[in-house]
Motif scaffolding. Structure first.
Motif, short mmCIF file in Angstrom:
data_model
loop_
_atom_site.label_atom_id
_atom_site.label_comp_id
_atom_site.label_asym_id
_atom_site.label_seq_id
_atom_site.Cartn_x
_atom_site.Cartn_y
_atom_site.Cartn_z
N ALA A 186 -78.88 11.42 -3.65
CA ALA A 186 -78.72 10.06 -3.13
C ALA A 186 -78.09 9.16 -4.18
N PHE A 187 -78.49 9.33 -5.43
CA PHE A 187 -77.93 8.56 -6.54
C PHE A 187 -76.43 8.83 -6.68
N VAL A 188 -76.05 10.09 -6.68
CA VAL A 188 -74.65 10.45 -6.85
C VAL A 188 -73.82 9.95 -5.67
N ASP A 189 -74.33 10.08 -4.46
CA ASP A 189 -73.60 9.57 -3.29
C ASP A 189 -73.34 8.07 -3.44
N ALA A 190 -74.33 7.35 -3.94
CA ALA A 190 -74.15 5.90 -4.15
C ALA A 190 -73.11 5.63 -5.22
N MET A 191 -73.14 6.39 -6.30
CA MET A 191 -72.16 6.20 -7.36
C MET A 191 -70.74 6.43 -6.87
N LYS A 192 -70.58 7.31 -5.88
CA LYS A 192 -69.26 7.59 -5.32
C LYS A 192 -68.82 6.53 -4.31
N SER A 193 -69.74 5.66 -3.89
CA SER A 193 -69.44 4.74 -2.79
C SER A 193 -68.73 3.47 -3.23
N GLY A 194 -68.86 3.06 -4.51
CA GLY A 194 -68.21 1.84 -4.94
C GLY A 194 -68.88 1.22 -6.15
N ILE A 195 -68.17 0.30 -6.79
CA ILE A 195 -68.63 -0.28 -8.05
C ILE A 195 -69.87 -1.16 -7.88
N ARG A 196 -70.07 -1.74 -6.71
CA ARG A 196 -71.29 -2.52 -6.50
C ARG A 196 -72.52 -1.63 -6.69
N ALA A 197 -72.43 -0.41 -6.21
CA ALA A 197 -73.56 0.52 -6.38
C ALA A 197 -73.83 0.79 -7.85
N HIS A 198 -72.78 0.82 -8.68
CA HIS A 198 -72.96 1.00 -10.12
C HIS A 198 -73.76 -0.17 -10.70
N LEU A 199 -73.36 -1.38 -10.32
CA LEU A 199 -74.05 -2.57 -10.82
C LEU A 199 -75.50 -2.60 -10.36
N MET A 200 -75.74 -2.32 -9.08
CA MET A 200 -77.10 -2.41 -8.56
C MET A 200 -77.99 -1.29 -9.10
N ALA A 201 -77.41 -0.13 -9.40
CA ALA A 201 -78.18 0.93 -10.06
C ALA A 201 -78.58 0.48 -11.46
N PHE A 202 -77.66 -0.19 -12.15
CA PHE A 202 -77.96 -0.74 -13.47
C PHE A 202 -79.07 -1.78 -13.38
N VAL A 203 -79.01 -2.64 -12.37
CA VAL A 203 -80.04 -3.65 -12.15
C VAL A 203 -81.39 -2.99 -11.94
N ALA A 204 -81.43 -1.96 -11.09
CA ALA A 204 -82.68 -1.25 -10.83
C ALA A 204 -83.21 -0.59 -12.10
N PHE A 205 -82.29 -0.02 -12.89
CA PHE A 205 -82.70 0.63 -14.14
C PHE A 205 -83.33 -0.39 -15.09
N VAL A 206 -82.69 -1.55 -15.22
CA VAL A 206 -83.24 -2.62 -16.08
C VAL A 206 -84.60 -3.06 -15.56
N GLU A 207 -84.69 -3.25 -14.27
CA GLU A 207 -85.92 -3.71 -13.64
C GLU A 207 -87.05 -2.69 -13.82
N ASN A 208 -86.77 -1.43 -13.48
CA ASN A 208 -87.80 -0.39 -13.52
C ASN A 208 -88.16 0.04 -14.93
N SER A 209 -87.29 -0.26 -15.89
CA SER A 209 -87.59 0.05 -17.29
C SER A 209 -88.31 -1.10 -17.99
N GLY A 210 -88.58 -2.16 -17.26
CA GLY A 210 -89.29 -3.30 -17.83
C GLY A 210 -88.45 -4.14 -18.77
N LEU A 211 -87.11 -4.10 -18.60
CA LEU A 211 -86.22 -4.80 -19.52
C LEU A 211 -85.77 -6.17 -19.03
N ALA A 212 -86.17 -6.54 -17.81
CA ALA A 212 -85.72 -7.82 -17.27
C ALA A 212 -86.14 -9.01 -18.14
N PRO A 213 -87.39 -9.07 -18.64
CA PRO A 213 -87.76 -10.19 -19.50
C PRO A 213 -86.88 -10.29 -20.75
N ALA A 214 -86.55 -9.15 -21.34
CA ALA A 214 -85.68 -9.16 -22.53
C ALA A 214 -84.29 -9.64 -22.17
#
Length: 256
Positions: A186-214
């Motif tokens: 599912a991740f790879v399919d999203a990465m192939k779908s467009g650059i917005r998916a790249h940005l939102m995956a990065f957002v999710a990674f930051v969020e789920n890694s607890g980096l948003a406050p930083a």
């Protein structure tokens, strides 16, 4: 007839039944003349981020647009796409295959991760794909990384996808859950779908890694970016001046 059927009908006439680069543009041109739809993801990929994309990302992380632009610019490895690559890779996977398409997200295949994911069982037979330790010499770079990925997928498909970094932010496949996806497919399919998916995956990674406050601490001062840079890039952040680059990028986007 669709484009895949057209290619398969012509395959017996191709050398070794494999399409080489000079043949692909010619056949595609004929297919275009008959109005056949683009192959793979050829016509549906968003290649550039919009202001709305960044505004949506900032709203989700409760940060400013300048902050998300700054960290994405620094942490994303340039453009997220290989373009006009269809002819170069079609022979590997066939018309309509996993890696067929006019635009494909950038990847880097990591042999030491594939070795870990597969318990080293391909280390002796495929040393260029499976290595006990990281080895820079194994990289071929550019679109050639798709050939490495394709060969690894023939050995263990899931492990291969988990062993590559994907798109502009170069998120590893094994981090698919942190990027907001239940499976690596599912991740790879999203990465192939467009650059917005790249940005939102990065957002999710930051969020789920607890980096948003930083991230929300980032200003034009270098020290303000240290918590994020250290957490995201590890102990080498200072040597590579990630905190300085983030602060400078924030200053630039704050003035925009």
């Amino acid at each position: 007839m669709d484009r895949t059927a057209m290619f398969e009908a012509l395959r017996p006439f191709a050398p070794d039944r494999r399409f080489t680069d000079p043949m692909v543009p010619l056949i595609d041109a004929v297919a275009d003349a008959f109005g056949l739809p683009p192959a793979g993801n050829g016509g549906a990929v968003q290649l550039e981020l919009t202001e709305k994309d960044f505004a949506d990302a900032a709203a989700r992380l409760e940060c400013s647009v300048a902050q998300i632009k700054a960290v994405f610019e620094v942490e994303a490895s340039g453009a997220g796409w290989f373009t006009d690559v269809r002819g170069d890779i079609l022979a590997l996977d066939g018309e309509g295959g996993f890696i067929d398409g006019a635009h494909l997200p950038k990847i880097l295949f990591e042999a030491h991760i594939f070795d870990r994911e597969t318990g080293g069982r391909f280390r002796a037979t495929h040393p260029n794909l499976s290595s006990a330790r990281w080895n820079r010499a194994l990289y071929v770079g550019g679109q050639g990384e798709y050939e490495r990925l394709h060969r690894a997928m023939q050995l263990d498909r899931t492990a291969a996808l988990r062993s590559a970094s994907w798109g502009a932010p170069q998120i590893m496949g094994f981090n698919h859950a942190l990027a907001g996806f239940d499976t690596v497919d599912a991740f790879v399919d999203a990465m192939k779908s467009g650059i917005r998916a790249h940005l939102m995956a990065f957002v999710a990674f930051v969020e789920n890694s607890g980096l948003a406050p930083a991230l929300r601490q980032v200003t034009t001062y270098h020290a303000s970016a240290v918590p994020f840079a250290r957490a995201y890039n590890g102990s080498g952040y200072a040597k590579n001046e990630y905190h300085i680059r983030i602060a400078r990028a924030f200053a630039k986007w704050s003035r925009a």
